[in-house]
Design a protein around this motif. Structure first.
Motif, PDB file in Angstrom:
ATOM      1  N   LEU A   1       0.845  -1.186   0.000  1.00  0.00           N
ATOM      2  CA  LEU A   1       0.000   0.000   0.000  1.00  0.00           C
ATOM      3  C   LEU A   1       0.885   1.243   0.000  1.00  0.00           C
ATOM      4  CD1 LEU A   1      -2.617  -0.948   2.747  1.00  0.00           C
ATOM      5  CD2 LEU A   1      -3.092  -0.600   0.316  1.00  0.00           C
TER       6      LEU A   1
ATOM      7  N   LYS B   1      -5.315   3.159   2.524  1.00  0.00           N
ATOM      8  CA  LYS B   1      -5.984   1.938   2.978  1.00  0.00           C
ATOM      9  C   LYS B   1      -6.750   1.290   1.834  1.00  0.00           C
ATOM     10  CE  LYS B   1      -6.003   4.073   7.417  1.00  0.00           C
ATOM     11  NZ  LYS B   1      -6.236   3.905   8.824  1.00  0.00           N
TER      12      LYS B   1
ATOM     13  N   LEU C   1      -6.671  -1.080  -0.529  1.00  0.00           N
ATOM     14  CA  LEU C   1      -6.000  -2.296  -0.999  1.00  0.00           C
ATOM     15  C   LEU C   1      -6.522  -2.685  -2.381  1.00  0.00           C
ATOM     16  CD1 LEU C   1      -4.041  -4.591  -0.305  1.00  0.00           C
ATOM     17  CD2 LEU C   1      -5.887  -5.717   0.952  1.00  0.00           C
TER      18      LEU C   1
ATOM     19  N   ARG D   1      -4.246  -3.080  -5.773  1.00  0.00           N
ATOM     20  CA  ARG D   1      -4.256  -4.318  -6.566  1.00  0.00           C
ATOM     21  C   ARG D   1      -4.593  -4.029  -8.025  1.00  0.00           C
ATOM     22  NH1 ARG D   1      -6.950  -7.930  -1.618  1.00  0.00           N
ATOM     23  NH2 ARG D   1      -4.953  -8.852  -1.025  1.00  0.00           N
TER      24      ARG D   1
ATOM     25  N   HIS E   1       2.887 -13.983   0.748  1.00  0.00           N
ATOM     26  CA  HIS E   1       2.154 -14.305   1.967  1.00  0.00           C
ATOM     27  C   HIS E   1       1.416 -13.055   2.476  1.00  0.00           C
ATOM     28  CE1 HIS E   1       1.338 -15.518   6.080  1.00  0.00           C
ATOM     29  NE2 HIS E   1       1.647 -16.762   5.730  1.00  0.00           N
ATOM     30  N   PRO E   2       0.176 -13.240   2.941  1.00  0.00           N
ATOM     31  CA  PRO E   2      -0.616 -12.084   3.385  1.00  0.00           C
ATOM     32  C   PRO E   2       0.035 -11.261   4.498  1.00  0.00           C
ATOM     33  CG  PRO E   2      -2.046 -13.953   2.999  1.00  0.00           C
ATOM     34  CD  PRO E   2      -0.636 -14.463   2.837  1.00  0.00           C
ATOM     35  N   ILE E   3       1.037 -11.784   5.151  1.00  0.00           N
ATOM     36  CA  ILE E   3       1.738 -10.969   6.139  1.00  0.00           C
ATOM     37  C   ILE E   3       2.355  -9.746   5.465  1.00  0.00           C
ATOM     38  CG2 ILE E   3       3.922 -12.215   5.967  1.00  0.00           C
ATOM     39  CD1 ILE E   3       4.396 -11.868   8.877  1.00  0.00           C
TER      40      ILE E   3
ATOM     41  N   ALA F   1       0.912  -8.065   2.844  1.00  0.00           N
ATOM     42  CA  ALA F   1      -0.083  -7.356   2.021  1.00  0.00           C
ATOM     43  C   ALA F   1      -0.018  -5.848   2.215  1.00  0.00           C
ATOM     44  CB  ALA F   1      -1.493  -7.864   2.335  1.00  0.00           C
ATOM     45  N   ALA F   2       0.316  -5.400   3.414  1.00  0.00           N
ATOM     46  CA  ALA F   2       0.341  -3.956   3.656  1.00  0.00           C
ATOM     47  C   ALA F   2       1.596  -3.306   3.093  1.00  0.00           C
ATOM     48  CB  ALA F   2       0.237  -3.664   5.152  1.00  0.00           C
ATOM     49  N   ASP F   3       2.724  -3.976   3.217  1.00  0.00           N
ATOM     50  CA  ASP F   3       3.969  -3.248   2.988  1.00  0.00           C
ATOM     51  C   ASP F   3       4.852  -3.778   1.864  1.00  0.00           C
ATOM     52  OD1 ASP F   3       4.453  -5.521   4.436  1.00  0.00           O
ATOM     53  OD2 ASP F   3       5.331  -4.509   6.166  1.00  0.00           O
TER      54      ASP F   3
ATOM     55  N   SER G   1      -1.950 -11.668  -2.956  1.00  0.00           N
ATOM     56  CA  SER G   1      -1.834 -12.446  -1.724  1.00  0.00           C
ATOM     57  C   SER G   1      -2.102 -13.935  -1.860  1.00  0.00           C
ATOM     58  CB  SER G   1      -2.793 -11.859  -0.675  1.00  0.00           C
ATOM     59  OG  SER G   1      -2.522 -10.498  -0.439  1.00  0.00           O
TER      60      SER G   1
ATOM     61  N   ALA H   1      11.308 -11.205  14.636  1.00  0.00           N
ATOM     62  CA  ALA H   1      10.895  -9.805  14.769  1.00  0.00           C
ATOM     63  C   ALA H   1      10.938  -9.112  13.408  1.00  0.00           C
ATOM     64  CB  ALA H   1      11.795  -9.083  15.765  1.00  0.00           C
TER      65      ALA H   1
ATOM     66  N   ASN I   1      10.098  -9.740  10.115  1.00  0.00           N
ATOM     67  CA  ASN I   1       9.391 -10.860   9.490  1.00  0.00           C
ATOM     68  C   ASN I   1       9.812 -11.120   8.048  1.00  0.00           C
ATOM     69  OD1 ASN I   1       7.697  -9.115   7.904  1.00  0.00           O
ATOM     70  ND2 ASN I   1       6.496  -8.761   9.737  1.00  0.00           N
TER      71      ASN I   1
ATOM     72  N   HIS J   1      -5.725 -15.202  10.134  1.00  0.00           N
ATOM     73  CA  HIS J   1      -4.691 -14.749   9.206  1.00  0.00           C
ATOM     74  C   HIS J   1      -3.671 -15.870   8.974  1.00  0.00           C
ATOM     75  CE1 HIS J   1      -1.405 -12.430   7.506  1.00  0.00           C
ATOM     76  NE2 HIS J   1      -2.254 -11.455   7.308  1.00  0.00           N
TER      77      HIS J   1
ATOM     78  N   TRP K   1      -8.645  -8.887   6.300  1.00  0.00           N
ATOM     79  CA  TRP K   1      -8.603  -7.676   5.468  1.00  0.00           C
ATOM     80  C   TRP K   1      -7.864  -7.898   4.157  1.00  0.00           C
ATOM     81  CZ3 TRP K   1      -4.408  -4.535   3.966  1.00  0.00           C
ATOM     82  CH2 TRP K   1      -3.166  -4.995   4.416  1.00  0.00           C
ATOM     83  N   TRP K   2      -6.924  -8.837   4.131  1.00  0.00           N
ATOM     84  CA  TRP K   2      -6.081  -9.083   2.955  1.00  0.00           C
ATOM     85  C   TRP K   2      -6.763  -9.985   1.929  1.00  0.00           C
ATOM     86  CZ3 TRP K   2      -5.601 -14.081   1.748  1.00  0.00           C
ATOM     87  CH2 TRP K   2      -6.021 -14.973   2.749  1.00  0.00           C
TER      88      TRP K   2
ATOM     89  N   PRO L   1      -8.369 -11.589  -1.025  1.00  0.00           N
ATOM     90  CA  PRO L   1      -8.609 -10.883  -2.285  1.00  0.00           C
ATOM     91  C   PRO L   1     -10.081 -10.662  -2.606  1.00  0.00           C
ATOM     92  CG  PRO L   1      -6.787 -12.398  -2.571  1.00  0.00           C
ATOM     93  CD  PRO L   1      -7.355 -12.666  -1.192  1.00  0.00           C
TER      94      PRO L   1
ATOM     95  N   TRP M   1      -4.809  -3.984  11.343  1.00  0.00           N
ATOM     96  CA  TRP M   1      -3.527  -4.632  11.011  1.00  0.00           C
ATOM     97  C   TRP M   1      -2.470  -3.533  11.003  1.00  0.00           C
ATOM     98  CZ3 TRP M   1      -1.635  -9.516  10.251  1.00  0.00           C
ATOM     99  CH2 TRP M   1      -0.361  -9.626   9.676  1.00  0.00           C
TER     100      TRP M   1
ATOM    101  N   VAL N   1       4.891  -5.649  12.017  1.00  0.00           N
ATOM    102  CA  VAL N   1       4.357  -6.702  12.877  1.00  0.00           C
ATOM    103  C   VAL N   1       5.338  -6.900  14.038  1.00  0.00           C
ATOM    104  CG1 VAL N   1       3.780  -9.161  12.956  1.00  0.00           C
ATOM    105  CG2 VAL N   1       3.210  -7.821  10.923  1.00  0.00           C
ATOM    106  N   PRO N   2       4.852  -6.856  15.277  1.00  0.00           N
ATOM    107  CA  PRO N   2       5.789  -6.963  16.403  1.00  0.00           C
ATOM    108  C   PRO N   2       6.401  -8.358  16.540  1.00  0.00           C
ATOM    109  CG  PRO N   2       3.540  -6.950  17.198  1.00  0.00           C
ATOM    110  CD  PRO N   2       3.465  -6.725  15.722  1.00  0.00           C
ATOM    111  N   ALA N   3       7.465  -8.432  17.315  1.00  0.00           N
ATOM    112  CA  ALA N   3       8.195  -9.694  17.497  1.00  0.00           C
ATOM    113  C   ALA N   3       7.234 -10.794  17.959  1.00  0.00           C
ATOM    114  CB  ALA N   3       9.315  -9.506  18.500  1.00  0.00           C
TER     115      ALA N   3
ATOM    116  N   HIS O   1      -3.848  -0.421   8.655  1.00  0.00           N
ATOM    117  CA  HIS O   1      -4.063  -0.432   7.210  1.00  0.00           C
ATOM    118  C   HIS O   1      -5.463  -0.830   6.771  1.00  0.00           C
ATOM    119  CE1 HIS O   1       0.246   0.092   6.714  1.00  0.00           C
ATOM    120  NE2 HIS O   1       0.417  -0.807   7.664  1.00  0.00           N
TER     121      HIS O   1
ATOM    122  N   ASP P   1      -9.348  -0.798   5.875  1.00  0.00           N
ATOM    123  CA  ASP P   1     -10.378   0.129   5.413  1.00  0.00           C
ATOM    124  C   ASP P   1     -11.692  -0.248   6.107  1.00  0.00           C
ATOM    125  OD1 ASP P   1     -12.286   1.594   4.058  1.00  0.00           O
ATOM    126  OD2 ASP P   1     -11.527   1.096   2.061  1.00  0.00           O
TER     127      ASP P   1
END
Lengths: 298, 298
Positions: free
Chosen positions: A127, A132, A134, A138, A165-167, A169-171, A176, A233, A235, B165, B203-204, B206, B227, B231-233, B246, B248
């Motif tokens: 994104l 926001k 998405l 896409r 991987h959807p992990i 999807a944001a960055d 996905s 941490a 990812n 997720h 949210w991801w 499709p 989301w 993503v934290p550790a 992120h 909507d």
């Protein structure tokens, strides 16, 4: 006698390292990010020394030595280039940024030609900052692929959409699932647009075997590495050596093989512990794990 | 005048806190894990003091005070119980462990009845230790739901399959998309088995809006949180206050509302910074963000 140890697990090796000339190595490719501790020169030499027949290259280390030099080194090495990573990053909203991304992707296609590979791996991008939308991101990725596809096809290069991987999807990657990547790819000739099937990104997809069958000849690259837990941490670095995590490589590989896929199998691992090991040990471990978990099912 | 600050962002509040009696609060539910810093007693009191009309309970804090006491407190509070978390964990391979899970889930259904809620949230569970058989784990989860569905239906409780997720596919929830959850749920009467729609988990996806439409009356709970990146550790704690990440929310909420969903909207946030804040500030922030980003689209 000293036991041979796998890296980074430190476990005793379960199989012998396939020697140079072993036919089981014929389709094994070292994606050079797996040995980020090595320069391009070292990666080419290391892959050849281990008896591999191909390598997956990244644009940045190629640019570092210059495209012409890199192409010469590759030609001298006798290695195939299984793919070039990476084009993509298509999700910007501003027309200028979109045009710049198009130009950069055309340059990446030209680099494929110079390096002798017919596969450009596309990472769609995440994104835009603060957005926001998405669905919009896409759409822009799909549109950009449509603009580039003829240019790639004319040069004998296939664009490989990499569902992530959807992990991410944001960055990093707004495509996905393999299903979604195929929905985009199928709008174009298979000679122009295909998909990258990566075990790490796709192992969770509920109907992944059906989607792999659907992909058929559109699979332009098969990349392997494992999903390990706990996710670290950072990812981006949560990829593991095959066998160290949760992926069922025999089942996944059988599904890919059933499509008739006859290309190389790239090992692409981003992992701080892998990068802290000696490159030779990484390549030897990946050859053993490949011989155990992947090659018999191809 | 002192500015009202949102937690945990520290940003100035963008809207007024809806006062007690505000009709916009009529469907807002505090999932008690959002205020893990509070005991059950404090959560009931805090939710009522903020003018909420419902609460989502967890089995562990209920067990701590005893089911009968908890049920009495809930009745005295005048709050609805929007759901009980959580049943599930269905993926064990050994017959004994599967029977134990069935018994525990029947107990959870009975607890729903005692607490006056008709929704049991199901977390499917991850891969058994060392197993790479994701398809098998998914099958066992679906089978267990089939065994429990009539028991739930007879007691007026609906099982809510919670697709999680894909980051959790290995270690927590093998049902990874709303599409997949619906494939399982649709094998049973809607009065027995539905789905939990959680913005963070879905949210991801499709085609999530189409899958929400498909879900229709099977949506037994709508849970909201954001989301956030990075993503934290501890990736279990990567949930954010609505608006901090992120997702909507207007688009997602419109899709849920279009199905006719008339139930409560639970805010469920696992986040170390949220838990470090004062519970009252968490509830006030969530009420404001809900009034801004969710309620107008219901």
């Amino acid at each position: 006698m000293t036991a041979v140890l796998d890296v980074p697990s430190g476990d005793a090796a379960r199989v012998e390292t396939p020697p140079v000339g072993d036919p089981r190595l014929a389709r094994l490719s070292l994606n050079q990010r797996t040995t980020a501790q090595w320069s391009l020169r070292e990666a080419l030499d290391g892959a050849r020394a281990a008896g591999l027949s191909s390598i997956g290259l990244w644009r940045e280390p190629v640019a570092e030595v210059g495209l012409e030099t890199a192409a010469q080194w590759v030609a001298d090495s006798g290695l195939r280039v299984s793919s070039l990573c990476r084009g993509g990053f298509f999700t910007a909203e501003e027309p200028d940024a979109r045009e710049a991304a198009d130009a950069d992707n055309r340059a990446a296609i030209d680099e494929c030609v110079a390096l002798g590979t017919d596969v450009l791996v596309l990472v769609p991008g995440g994104l835009p900052g603060g957005s926001k939308d998405l669905a919009g991101a896409r759409e822009r990725a799909a549109e950009a692929i449509g603009r580039l596809a003829p240019y790639a096809g004319e040069r004998g290069v296939r664009l490989g959409i990499e569902p992530m991987h959807p992990i991410f999807a944001a960055d990093r990657g707004v495509v996905s699932s393999l299903r979604q990547a195929l929905d985009i790819a199928e709008q174009h000739p298979a000679s122009q647009v295909g998909v990258v099937v990566d075990t790490y990104h796709l192992w969770w997809e509920p109907d992944v075997e059906q989607q792999i069958a659907r992909a058929g000849e559109r699979i332009v690259a098969y990349q392997v590495c494992d999903w390990i837990t706990p996710v670290p941490a950072d990812n981006l670095l949560g990829r593991g050596m095959m066998g160290d995590g949760h992926v069922d490589f025999p089942a996944f590989t059988r599904a890919v093989a059933a499509t008739g896929y006859a290309g190389d199998v790239e090992v692409e691992i981003f992992n701080a512990d892998v990068w802290a090991a000696a490159g030779e040990d990484v390549v030897a471990t990946m050859a053993r794990r490949y011989a155990e978990l992947v090659e018999p099912y191809l």
